[in-house]
Design a protein around this motif. Structure first.
Motif, PDB file in Angstrom:
ATOM      1  N   CYS A  24      33.785  36.804  35.026  1.00  0.00           N
ATOM      2  CA  CYS A  24      35.093  37.408  34.813  1.00  0.00           C
ATOM      3  C   CYS A  24      35.261  38.002  33.419  1.00  0.00           C
ATOM      4  O   CYS A  24      36.376  38.173  32.948  1.00  0.00           O
ATOM      5  CB  CYS A  24      36.190  36.385  35.091  1.00  0.00           C
ATOM      6  SG  CYS A  24      36.322  36.022  36.848  1.00  0.00           S
ATOM      7  N   CYS A  27      37.270  41.179  34.026  1.00  0.00           N
ATOM      8  CA  CYS A  27      38.631  41.076  34.559  1.00  0.00           C
ATOM      9  C   CYS A  27      39.577  40.366  33.594  1.00  0.00           C
ATOM     10  O   CYS A  27      40.788  40.534  33.672  1.00  0.00           O
ATOM     11  CB  CYS A  27      38.623  40.374  35.914  1.00  0.00           C
ATOM     12  SG  CYS A  27      37.941  38.718  35.889  1.00  0.00           S
ATOM     13  N   LEU A  28      39.052  39.570  32.650  1.00  0.00           N
ATOM     14  CA  LEU A  28      39.929  38.915  31.693  1.00  0.00           C
ATOM     15  C   LEU A  28      40.605  39.914  30.765  1.00  0.00           C
ATOM     16  O   LEU A  28      41.615  39.604  30.137  1.00  0.00           O
ATOM     17  CB  LEU A  28      39.128  37.901  30.864  1.00  0.00           C
ATOM     18  CG  LEU A  28      38.669  36.645  31.631  1.00  0.00           C
ATOM     19  CD1 LEU A  28      37.790  35.784  30.736  1.00  0.00           C
ATOM     20  CD2 LEU A  28      39.868  35.835  32.114  1.00  0.00           C
ATOM     21  N   ASP A  31      45.428  43.579  32.054  1.00  0.00           N
ATOM     22  CA  ASP A  31      46.741  43.108  31.646  1.00  0.00           C
ATOM     23  C   ASP A  31      47.807  43.701  32.567  1.00  0.00           C
ATOM     24  O   ASP A  31      47.510  44.326  33.564  1.00  0.00           O
ATOM     25  CB  ASP A  31      47.025  43.487  30.185  1.00  0.00           C
ATOM     26  CG  ASP A  31      46.958  44.989  29.964  1.00  0.00           C
ATOM     27  OD1 ASP A  31      46.875  45.403  28.800  1.00  0.00           O
ATOM     28  OD2 ASP A  31      46.989  45.754  30.946  1.00  0.00           O
ATOM     29  N   CYS A  35      47.842  46.278  36.109  1.00  0.00           N
ATOM     30  CA  CYS A  35      48.462  45.879  37.374  1.00  0.00           C
ATOM     31  C   CYS A  35      49.571  46.848  37.763  1.00  0.00           C
ATOM     32  O   CYS A  35      49.726  47.197  38.922  1.00  0.00           O
ATOM     33  CB  CYS A  35      49.026  44.458  37.256  1.00  0.00           C
ATOM     34  SG  CYS A  35      49.494  43.753  38.845  1.00  0.00           S
ATOM     35  N   SER A 384      39.473  43.074  40.926  1.00  0.00           N
ATOM     36  CA  SER A 384      39.484  42.518  39.571  1.00  0.00           C
ATOM     37  C   SER A 384      40.690  41.610  39.371  1.00  0.00           C
ATOM     38  O   SER A 384      40.590  40.504  38.825  1.00  0.00           O
ATOM     39  CB  SER A 384      39.500  43.641  38.537  1.00  0.00           C
ATOM     40  OG  SER A 384      38.324  44.403  38.598  1.00  0.00           O
ATOM     41  N   LEU A 385      41.857  42.094  39.806  1.00  0.00           N
ATOM     42  CA  LEU A 385      43.069  41.282  39.674  1.00  0.00           C
ATOM     43  C   LEU A 385      42.960  40.013  40.507  1.00  0.00           C
ATOM     44  O   LEU A 385      43.342  38.921  40.064  1.00  0.00           O
ATOM     45  CB  LEU A 385      44.282  42.113  40.108  1.00  0.00           C
ATOM     46  CG  LEU A 385      44.671  43.251  39.158  1.00  0.00           C
ATOM     47  CD1 LEU A 385      45.660  44.185  39.825  1.00  0.00           C
ATOM     48  CD2 LEU A 385      45.252  42.688  37.867  1.00  0.00           C
ATOM     49  N   SER A 387      40.290  38.442  41.275  1.00  0.00           N
ATOM     50  CA  SER A 387      39.299  37.543  40.695  1.00  0.00           C
ATOM     51  C   SER A 387      39.906  36.669  39.600  1.00  0.00           C
ATOM     52  O   SER A 387      39.403  35.586  39.308  1.00  0.00           O
ATOM     53  CB  SER A 387      38.114  38.338  40.126  1.00  0.00           C
ATOM     54  OG  SER A 387      38.479  39.015  38.933  1.00  0.00           O
ATOM     55  N   ARG A 388      40.994  37.100  38.981  1.00  0.00           N
ATOM     56  CA  ARG A 388      41.639  36.307  37.932  1.00  0.00           C
ATOM     57  C   ARG A 388      42.207  35.014  38.502  1.00  0.00           C
ATOM     58  O   ARG A 388      42.353  34.019  37.798  1.00  0.00           O
ATOM     59  CB  ARG A 388      42.756  37.116  37.273  1.00  0.00           C
ATOM     60  CG  ARG A 388      42.260  38.362  36.556  1.00  0.00           C
ATOM     61  CD  ARG A 388      43.397  39.126  35.932  1.00  0.00           C
ATOM     62  NE  ARG A 388      43.987  38.410  34.804  1.00  0.00           N
ATOM     63  CZ  ARG A 388      45.024  38.857  34.099  1.00  0.00           C
ATOM     64  NH1 ARG A 388      45.579  40.011  34.417  1.00  0.00           N
ATOM     65  NH2 ARG A 388      45.492  38.159  33.098  1.00  0.00           N
ATOM     66  N   SER A 391      38.683  32.332  39.098  1.00  0.00           N
ATOM     67  CA  SER A 391      37.791  32.607  37.979  1.00  0.00           C
ATOM     68  C   SER A 391      36.432  31.935  38.104  1.00  0.00           C
ATOM     69  O   SER A 391      35.494  32.306  37.403  1.00  0.00           O
ATOM     70  CB  SER A 391      38.458  32.177  36.665  1.00  0.00           C
ATOM     71  OG  SER A 391      38.780  30.787  36.720  1.00  0.00           O
TER      72      SER A 391
END
Length: 581
Positions: A24, A27-28, A31, A35, A384-385, A387-388, A391
Motif C-alpha cells: 500500500c 495508496c497511502l 487523500d 476521492c 486504490s481507495l 485497498s486502504r 491494508s
C-alpha cells in the motif's frame, strides 16, 4: 528454441511481512482530493466526507466516472448494419471533415488503417496503440485502439468501431469506458443492430441525443445449398475458415497438394505485421498466393478480396469448451465474402461438410440476439481507495474481494478477470507498489502461453529487484532462426509476444524499460522469420517470376541490416529444410 533465447531466473518468494509493507505504499498517498475526483457526482461522496467509509463497491452509476464527457450534451449517431454495408465508411467521412477527432478500433490493424487513410487525405493523424506511438506534427486527430481512448480530452468528432463488443466478456469494459467517457460533440458508433437497445438504455442518464441510422449490405451474399465437395474444387479467392493453428496448416497442405493454388494464412497468434503481409499477398493479383486459410481473426480488421467463405467446421473451442458458432460469429465471418468494390462483388458462403449447412443457413437468416449487458471493470483509483480498508491484503485478494462485493445495475456485468488474477498471484510475491502490480495485471500477456507467462514473471522480478529491466538480461542474442517446424514456429510466436510485452511496458515505464527500440527491432525480425517460414511451408512449388526466391532475398537483406545493428552474430540460415509436422 525459445528456451535458448530467453533465460528465466525465478527468485524465491518475498517474505510476507516485507510484501505487506510494500503493497500500500502508493495508496497511502491518496487523500480526500483524489476521492472527490473519483466520486465526482456520486451520492456516496457525502457519506465518505462524514464517516470516511464510502461504499466503494457501488458501481451502479459508471457514467459519473467521466466528468469531462458529462459536461457535454453529445450528439450520438448509431451506424448499424451488416458487414460490408458502408456504416464505418460514413462515420469516417464525418471524422475526416472534423476539426479534431479520434477513431477507436478493436484492433491495431484497424487503427493503423484509419491513421493511414486520414494522413493520405491530408488530415494529420497520430497512431496510438498499446505498442505503437506515431505522432504527427500539428495533428488534431488520433487513431487508437479502444483501450487507449483518452477520456480527459475534448474532440469535435469521435468514432467507436464494432460497438457491439461492449458485450464481450473480456474486453467489453474498454468499449463501455469509451462509450461513456469520450468527450466529443459528435460520437459515431458503428456495429451490429443487436447493440442498439442496450446503448439507448445506458445513455438515458447522460442527456445525450441519439440518432440511429440503419444500413443494408452493399453487395449480395449468397449462402450456397451444397458443400465444397472436393479440395480440387477450391478456386481463386476462396477463404477456408477453421479455429486452430494445427487445422490451419493441415488445410493449407490439403489445398496446396493439388498443385493448383498456394495459400496465405491468417490467425490470431501471428504477429499483426505478419497478418497484414499475408493478407496483402492474398490480395495481390500478381501473387500465386490466391487462397486464404484463416481463423475468425478475419472477422474484423482486414480488407480482403474474398470470393467465397468456406467453413471447415461450425464449432470452436472458446477457452472453456467446444461449442457451436454463434449467430453473430457466423454472420461476421461469412460477411467478409464479396467485398464492395473488390474483384468479387458477389460473395458466396458454404461449408466443407453438408451436415453443417443447416446451421449456416439458419444463422444467416436470423437476427443476432440482443446484447443485454455491457462490460464494466473498476478503475485503479477505486481499487486504490478500497485497498486502504484492507491494508494487509495483496492485490489478488483486493481484486477478488472488491469484485465479489461489486454492486451493478442490470445493464452491466463485471468483465472476466481470471487472467488478471493469474498475474496478480505472480506479482503479489514481489515487493512492488500497488500501481506497479496493477500495471502488470492489465498488460497484454497471455498467461496460457508458458513462454509469455515466464517473460512477464522475469520482467516483474527484475523490475522489483533493480527498478530497471535491461532486455539483454533475459533475451539471448544470436540465436534467431527461420523456424524448422510448426512447433518452433509456435515458440517464435511466443518470443514475439514477450518482446511485444516489453514494448508495452516501455511506453508506460520508459525509464525502467529503456530498450524499447531494441525490442521493436527484434519483434520485426521475428515477424520476418515467421513470414519466411510461411512462404516456404508449402509444397515447394516454384512461383512465377521467382517470387519466392526474390522475397527471401529481400527479407534476408532486411534481417542482415537490422541484425548487424544489434546482434552481429545472429544466424539466418537460408538453406534450412522444413520438417513435416
Amino acid at each position: 528454441m525459445a528456451r535458448s533465447l530467453l533465460r528465466w531466473r525465478l527468485s524465491s518468494p518475498v517474505p510476507p511481512k516485507l510484501r505487506d509493507s510494500m503493497i500500500c505504499s502508493d495508496c497511502l498517498k491518496l487523500d480526500i482530493n483524489i476521492c472527490s475526483h473519483v466520486f465526482a457526482g456520486l451520492r456516496c461522496l457525502s457519506t465518505f466526507q462524514r464517516s470516511g467509509k464510502p461504499d466503494l463497491t457501488d458501481l451502479t452509476h459508471p457514467h459519473t466516472w467521466y466528468p469531462v464527457a458529462r459536461r457535454k450534451k453529445r450528439n450520438i449517431f448509431l451506424h448499424v448494419g451488416p458487414t460490408n454495408s458502408g456504416k464505418t465508411y460514413n462515420a469516417l467521412k464525418s471524422l475526416e471533415t472534423s476539426s479534431s477527432g479520434v477513431y477507436c478500433g478493436p484492433l491495431r490493424l484497424l487503427a493503423w488503417e484509419v491513421a493511414q487513410r486520414l494522413n493520405r487525405a491530408n488530415v494529420p493523424c497520430n497512431l496510438i496503440t498499446g505498442q505503437e506511438r506515431e505522432e504527427i506534427d500539428g495533428a488534431k486527430h488520433s487513431s487508437v485502439t479502444v483501450e487507449m481512448a483518452d477520456v480527459t480530452s475534448e474532440y469535435q468528432c469521435a468514432v467507436i468501431d464494432e460497438i457491439q463488443m461492449v458485450g464481450c466478456r473480456t474486453r467489453g469494459f474498454s468499449f463501455t469506458r469509451a462509450l461513456l467517457g469520450i468527450a466529443s460533440d459528435e460520437l459515431h458508433l458503428c456495429g451490429d443492430p443487436a447493440a442498439v437497445p442496450l446503448i439507448q438504455r445506458i445513455l438515458e442518464v447522460t442527456g445525450d441525443v441519439i440518432k440511429v441510422q440503419h444500413y443494408e449490405r452493399l453487395s449480395p451474399l449468397i449462402p450456397l445449398k451444397y458443400p465444397l465437395g472436393s479440395f480440387s474444387d477450391i478456386r481463386k479467392g476462396d477463404c477456408i475458415v477453421t479455429f486452430s493453428r494445427r487445422e490451419i496448416y493441415k488445410l493449407k497442405k490439403k489445398v496446396e497438394i493439388t498443385g493448383k493454388h498456394l495459400c496465405s494464412v491468417v490467425y490470431g497468434s501471428l504477429p499483426p505485421e505478419t497478418r497484414t503481409k499475408q493478407a496483402k499477398m492474398f490480395n495481390d493479383e500478381s501473387s500465386e498466393f490466391d487462397v486464404l486459410v484463416a481463423s475468425d481473426a478475419i472477422g474484423m480488421g482486414l480488407n480482403l478480396n474474398i470470393s467465397r467463405i468456406i467453413f471447415s467446421t461450425m464449432k470452436k473451442f472458446d477457452g472453456v469448451c467446444t461449442r457451436d458458432l454463434t449467430i453473430p460469429e457466423i454472420k461476421q465471418i461469412a460477411g467478409r465474402a464479396g467485398r464492395y468494390g473488390s474483384n468479387f462483388p458477389t460473395g458466396e458462403v458454404t461449408c466443407i461438410d453438408a451436415e453443417d449447412l443447416p446451421l449456416l443457413h439458419s444463422s444467416l437468416e436470423s437476427s443476432s440476439p440482443l446484447i443485454e449487458r455491457a462490460g464494466l471493470f473498476p478503475t485503479f483509483d477505486l481499487l486504490s481507495l478500497y485497498s486502504r480498508l484492507h491494508s494487509k491484503a495483496g492485490l489478488y485478494n483486493i481484486l477478488e474481494q472488491f469484485l465479489k462485493k461489486a454492486k451493478l445495475s442490470p445493464d452491466y456485468f463485471i468483465a472476466d478477470y481470471e487472467e488478471i488474477l493469474k498475474v496478480a498471484a505472480v506479482v503479489d510475491e514481489l515487493p512492488l507498489g500497488l500501481y506497479d502490480k496493477y500495471l502488470f495485471c492489465i498488460s497484454p500477456v497471455d498467461m496460457n502461453d508458458e513462454i509469455a507467462a515466464q517473460g512477464l514473471t522475469q520482467f516483474a522480478e527484475n523490475y522489483a529487484k533493480k527498478g530497471i529491466v535491461q532486455l539483454r538480461e533475459i533475451f539471448t542474442p544470436g540465436r534467431l532462426q527461420v523456424p524448422k517446424s510448426q512447433n518452433s514456429l509456435k515458440e517464435l510466436e511466443s518470443v514475439h509476444k514477450v518482446l511485444d510485452l516489453y514494448v508495452w511496458l516501455s511506453f508506460r515505464m520508459e525509464d525502467s524499460f529503456p530498450d524499447c527500440e531494441l525490442a521493436s527491432s527484434q519483434k520485426a525480425i521475428c515477424s520476418l522469420l515467421i513470414e519466411e517460414f510461411l512462404e516456404r511451408l508449402g509444397w515447394q512449388r516454384q512461383l512465377k517470376g521467382n517470387f519466392q526466391q526474390n522475397s527471401f532475398s529481400l527479407q534476408q537483406k532486411a534481417q542482415s541490416s537490422m541484425l548487424r545493428k544489434y546482434f552481429p552474430q545472429v544466424l539466418v540460415d537460408s538453406q534450412i529444410e522444413l520438417t513435416k509436422d
